[in-house]
Design a protein around this motif. Structure first.
Motif, PDB file in Angstrom:
ATOM      1  N   ALA A 245      75.181-114.768 -72.975  1.00  0.00           N
ATOM      2  CA  ALA A 245      75.238-115.986 -73.798  1.00  0.00           C
ATOM      3  C   ALA A 245      74.931-115.676 -75.259  1.00  0.00           C
ATOM      4  N   CYS A 246      73.943-114.816 -75.491  1.00  0.00           N
ATOM      5  CA  CYS A 246      73.593-114.439 -76.875  1.00  0.00           C
ATOM      6  C   CYS A 246      74.754-113.702 -77.527  1.00  0.00           C
ATOM      7  N   VAL A 247      75.421-112.836 -76.759  1.00  0.00           N
ATOM      8  CA  VAL A 247      76.561-112.079 -77.287  1.00  0.00           C
ATOM      9  C   VAL A 247      77.724-113.031 -77.597  1.00  0.00           C
ATOM     10  N   GLN A 248      78.023-113.919 -76.656  1.00  0.00           N
ATOM     11  CA  GLN A 248      79.105-114.892 -76.865  1.00  0.00           C
ATOM     12  C   GLN A 248      78.816-115.760 -78.092  1.00  0.00           C
ATOM     13  N   HIS A 249      77.555-116.174 -78.223  1.00  0.00           N
ATOM     14  CA  HIS A 249      77.186-117.010 -79.370  1.00  0.00           C
ATOM     15  C   HIS A 249      77.414-116.247 -80.677  1.00  0.00           C
ATOM     16  N   ALA A 250      76.999-114.971 -80.689  1.00  0.00           N
ATOM     17  CA  ALA A 250      77.155-114.165 -81.904  1.00  0.00           C
ATOM     18  C   ALA A 250      78.628-113.982 -82.251  1.00  0.00           C
ATOM     19  N   HIS A 251      79.490-114.045 -81.231  1.00  0.00           N
ATOM     20  CA  HIS A 251      80.930-113.892 -81.471  1.00  0.00           C
ATOM     21  C   HIS A 251      81.622-115.244 -81.603  1.00  0.00           C
ATOM     22  N   ASP A 252      80.807-116.308 -81.787  1.00  0.00           N
ATOM     23  CA  ASP A 252      81.370-117.640 -82.062  1.00  0.00           C
ATOM     24  C   ASP A 252      82.283-118.122 -80.928  1.00  0.00           C
ATOM     25  N   LYS A 253      81.871-117.813 -79.692  1.00  0.00           N
ATOM     26  CA  LYS A 253      82.666-118.229 -78.532  1.00  0.00           C
ATOM     27  C   LYS A 253      82.089-119.479 -77.866  1.00  0.00           C
ATOM     28  N   VAL A 254      81.146-120.132 -78.551  1.00  0.00           N
ATOM     29  CA  VAL A 254      80.479-121.285 -77.946  1.00  0.00           C
ATOM     30  C   VAL A 254      80.742-122.528 -78.788  1.00  0.00           C
ATOM     31  N   ILE A 255      81.164-123.614 -78.110  1.00  0.00           N
ATOM     32  CA  ILE A 255      81.327-124.904 -78.779  1.00  0.00           C
ATOM     33  C   ILE A 255      80.137-125.758 -78.361  1.00  0.00           C
ATOM     34  N   SER A 256      79.322-126.195 -79.317  1.00  0.00           N
ATOM     35  CA  SER A 256      78.210-127.062 -78.925  1.00  0.00           C
ATOM     36  C   SER A 256      78.013-128.145 -79.967  1.00  0.00           C
ATOM     37  N   ALA A 257      77.554-129.308 -79.500  1.00  0.00           N
ATOM     38  CA  ALA A 257      77.295-130.436 -80.397  1.00  0.00           C
ATOM     39  C   ALA A 257      75.907-130.263 -80.993  1.00  0.00           C
ATOM     40  N   LYS A 258      75.710-130.823 -82.166  1.00  0.00           N
ATOM     41  CA  LYS A 258      74.383-130.801 -82.777  1.00  0.00           C
ATOM     42  C   LYS A 258      73.443-131.525 -81.817  1.00  0.00           C
ATOM     43  N   SER A 259      72.279-130.909 -81.540  1.00  0.00           N
ATOM     44  CA  SER A 259      71.398-131.478 -80.523  1.00  0.00           C
ATOM     45  C   SER A 259      70.806-132.789 -81.032  1.00  0.00           C
ATOM     46  N   GLY A 260      70.780-133.775 -80.149  1.00  0.00           N
ATOM     47  CA  GLY A 260      70.231-135.087 -80.496  1.00  0.00           C
ATOM     48  C   GLY A 260      68.757-135.161 -80.137  1.00  0.00           C
ATOM     49  N   GLU A 261      68.021-135.995 -80.832  1.00  0.00           N
ATOM     50  CA  GLU A 261      66.576-136.100 -80.633  1.00  0.00           C
ATOM     51  C   GLU A 261      66.151-137.564 -80.606  1.00  0.00           C
ATOM     52  N   LEU A 262      65.285-137.876 -79.656  1.00  0.00           N
ATOM     53  CA  LEU A 262      64.713-139.227 -79.556  1.00  0.00           C
ATOM     54  C   LEU A 262      63.202-139.054 -79.508  1.00  0.00           C
ATOM     55  N   LEU A 263      62.488-139.781 -80.366  1.00  0.00           N
ATOM     56  CA  LEU A 263      61.031-139.626 -80.444  1.00  0.00           C
ATOM     57  C   LEU A 263      60.324-140.850 -79.893  1.00  0.00           C
ATOM     58  N   PHE A 264      59.146-140.603 -79.304  1.00  0.00           N
ATOM     59  CA  PHE A 264      58.322-141.672 -78.751  1.00  0.00           C
ATOM     60  C   PHE A 264      56.937-141.580 -79.388  1.00  0.00           C
ATOM     61  N   GLN A 265      56.353-142.752 -79.647  1.00  0.00           N
ATOM     62  CA  GLN A 265      55.080-142.772 -80.379  1.00  0.00           C
ATOM     63  C   GLN A 265      53.881-142.887 -79.440  1.00  0.00           C
ATOM     64  N   ASN A 266      53.945-143.764 -78.458  1.00  0.00           N
ATOM     65  CA  ASN A 266      52.750-144.103 -77.705  1.00  0.00           C
ATOM     66  C   ASN A 266      53.070-144.319 -76.239  1.00  0.00           C
ATOM     67  N   PRO A 267      52.839-143.302 -75.382  1.00  0.00           N
ATOM     68  CA  PRO A 267      52.275-141.992 -75.731  1.00  0.00           C
ATOM     69  C   PRO A 267      53.305-141.117 -76.457  1.00  0.00           C
ATOM     70  N   PRO A 268      52.823-140.101 -77.202  1.00  0.00           N
ATOM     71  CA  PRO A 268      53.741-139.253 -77.968  1.00  0.00           C
ATOM     72  C   PRO A 268      54.635-138.416 -77.058  1.00  0.00           C
ATOM     73  N   GLY A 269      55.892-138.377 -77.400  1.00  0.00           N
ATOM     74  CA  GLY A 269      56.833-137.588 -76.614  1.00  0.00           C
ATOM     75  C   GLY A 269      58.124-137.401 -77.371  1.00  0.00           C
ATOM     76  N   ASP A 270      58.980-136.539 -76.867  1.00  0.00           N
ATOM     77  CA  ASP A 270      60.304-136.384 -77.449  1.00  0.00           C
ATOM     78  C   ASP A 270      61.294-136.019 -76.356  1.00  0.00           C
ATOM     79  N   CYS A 271      62.546-136.332 -76.624  1.00  0.00           N
ATOM     80  CA  CYS A 271      63.637-136.012 -75.715  1.00  0.00           C
ATOM     81  C   CYS A 271      64.755-135.378 -76.534  1.00  0.00           C
TER      82      CYS A 271
END
Lengths: 345, 345
Positions: A45-71
């Motif tokens: 996977a690291c080799v494929q990534h270095a050779h630009d063989k991977v299509i991936s979306a920008k990772s999405g993030e959701l934050l939680f305050q109380n209790p603190p968490g993230d997804c």
């Protein structure tokens, strides 16, 4: 087409899942996945990534305050592959007070030809932990000097234990030295590593680690440098795993300035949120010293120039690694005899 | 901690899913969801969204070239809610040639306190279709003149059928007039609507629709205006559903210029990729005429000023609607007796 049910019908478990999509839980994943296979596919996977063989979306993030968490959600595919992968990872930081693991998550594998769901891997976050352990071990090996005195681990958590086990194995050393902010936790980790036939002990200072070890893996959630430049002797290789988001930092940026080789899993990502970000921001390094981990693993670029170099691997995590381990998990599970127990089509 | 299995073990289906997380398939969702409940929660979702009570991540997108397809992920939660929702939606445009539906997808519901997976809804894209049908029907009602002559539908696909059924029901009219680019498809849709006790017929031109109808819902994938301004009589309400991404367009922007009220499900989103985007870009409208659909549904703002107005509702879809219908589906499924068939804890 409308919502009202055509007829009442009991939803037996199989009917609840009419496509009979395989659902693999952590126990069945532990059964079919081996360290050897995971190292193999994460390396690829690291080799494929270095050779630009991977299509991936920008990772999405959701934050939680109380209790603190993230997804966080990452998704993508290898060019031309018949499947794509969606990975969901959660961190809820008060879970331990409820007797639950901080990290959790699952991965889903779909057909990239039809969008059909192929499998759900309810790995509870372990596939991410394992692919991270594999990446750390591969990076440790890729930059290690010819003779490893001992493996140093900064941190005493879940990932620290995996790094010690996987990297010591790959480096062919039994000697592991551990430092953690809480000495007792480091000692408990050393004891549990001894159960795996490692000669492990905990030390009181980071300096003690660098006195004894020429390969050190950092996996703490630190937000300021815990490794100062003067501690790092020539011939040392450091794998920095902790800093994977803005604000996190484990290394004095001057260490990167002294490095003859800086391996990154993804240059852009490391320049944004890895150790590299701090060194670049301080104007301390020439980008020429940076090389893709995948190019080193493929043998196209050296991980170090001599046994006297200081070298650094900066790892922030790749969607390619998630895609690779999820794909492996489905392939191995489909081959597994336990599948005879799956609902028939 | 390491990967090798502690012991061999047969993975029976229940063991494959150690948390016994409920998995609800389309059949069981059809059983427990009613149009009435969906309208109720989608209305509330629009109101909550208008009052900024929804936390959602920017939706991620993954594109496929051969065969052409896309995968979108939305995720979020209502402030203070004990759960959050991840929705995965796929469109693979050559699926019909393989005898498969173009759209597919699933939703997952997690605890926002611990990150634990609560349920997977393998809805095959139907929850999205239903919440979209509900939003269209609510928007049709919200801007309809006091006397509805007939409901017009532009489009003859899957969503067109749902819009006809849901909006006619909510508007209290039996009369439905359908136009589609392929006349035969429009006629087939009219016939299937007749089976639902609607007086439906297909017409040959968009003009014919606007001659007979004062409420018109557009749900085509058109990329250029199919409704020209001169066709729209005073007292007409148009709900534009088709344009939900850059490049899509169904209405002549001058129609929005003539509108006394423009309802948007989300102003920013419509200004970026709805019909509103084209009208704003052409400098044709004053933003004062724009009002949040949620404010109209809450009764805080009028949907039209008189029976002689032209009004437009521009809908691009809300994560809040996905969150609401997924949450409803889990609540109703947990109440359903069919749950007695779930694996015991």
């Amino acid at each position: 087409m409308h919502v009202a049910a055509p007829k009442a019908q009991r939803s037996l478990p199989l009917e609840l899942w009419p496509m009979n999509t395989p659902l693999y839980g952590l126990n069945s994943l532990r059964e079919v996945l081996t360290r050897h296979d995971i190292l193999r596919v994460v390396r690829n996977a690291c080799v494929q990534h270095a050779h630009d063989k991977v299509i991936s979306a920008k990772s999405g993030e959701l934050l939680f305050q109380n209790p603190p968490g993230d997804c966080h959600i990452r998704f993508g595919y290898f060019r031309g592959a018949p499947t794509f992968v969606i990975k969901v990872a959660m961190g809820f930081y008060e879970n331990p007070t409820r007797g639950l693991e901080t990290n959790n998550g699952l991965m889903m594998v779909f057909s990239s030809l039809t969008g059909n769901l192929i499998a759900i891997l309810n790995d509870e976050g372990w596939l991410t932990s394992w692919r991270t352990a594999a990446a750390g071990a591969l990076a440790a090996k890729a930059g290690a000097p010819s003779r490893v005195t001992a493996l140093g681990i900064l941190g005493s958590g879940h990932q620290a234990e995996l790094q010690a086990l996987w990297a010591a194995h790959l480096l062919g050393t039994q000697r592991v030295v551990i430092w953690g902010r809480v000495k007792e936790k480091a000692e408990r980790l050393a004891e549990s590593l001894q159960l795996h036939a490692l000669t492990a002990h905990a030390v009181s200072t980071v300096e003690d680690v660098f006195k004894q070890c020429n390969v050190v893996i950092t996996c703490t959630p630190s937000t300021q440098p815990i490794v100062l430049a003067h501690l790092v002797k020539p011939g040392t290789h450091i794998v920095a795993l902790g800093a994977d988001s803005l604000g996190k930092q484990e290394l004095d940026p001057h260490i990167l300035a002294q490095a003859s080789v800086i391996m990154t899993d993804d240059h852009q990502q490391c320049a944004e949120r890895g150790e590299l970000a701090h060194a670049l921001h301080a104007g301390l390094i020439r980008e020429e010293v940076c090389v893709a981990l995948g190019h080193v693993l493929a043998g196209n670029s050296p991980g170090r120039l001599s046994d006297h170099d200081i070298t650094v691997a900066d790892l922030t995590g790749l969607a390619a690694q998630d895609i690779a381990i999820a794909t492996l998990a489905v392939e191995m599970s489909q081959l597994s005899p336990s599948n005879s127990a799956l609902p028939p089509p």
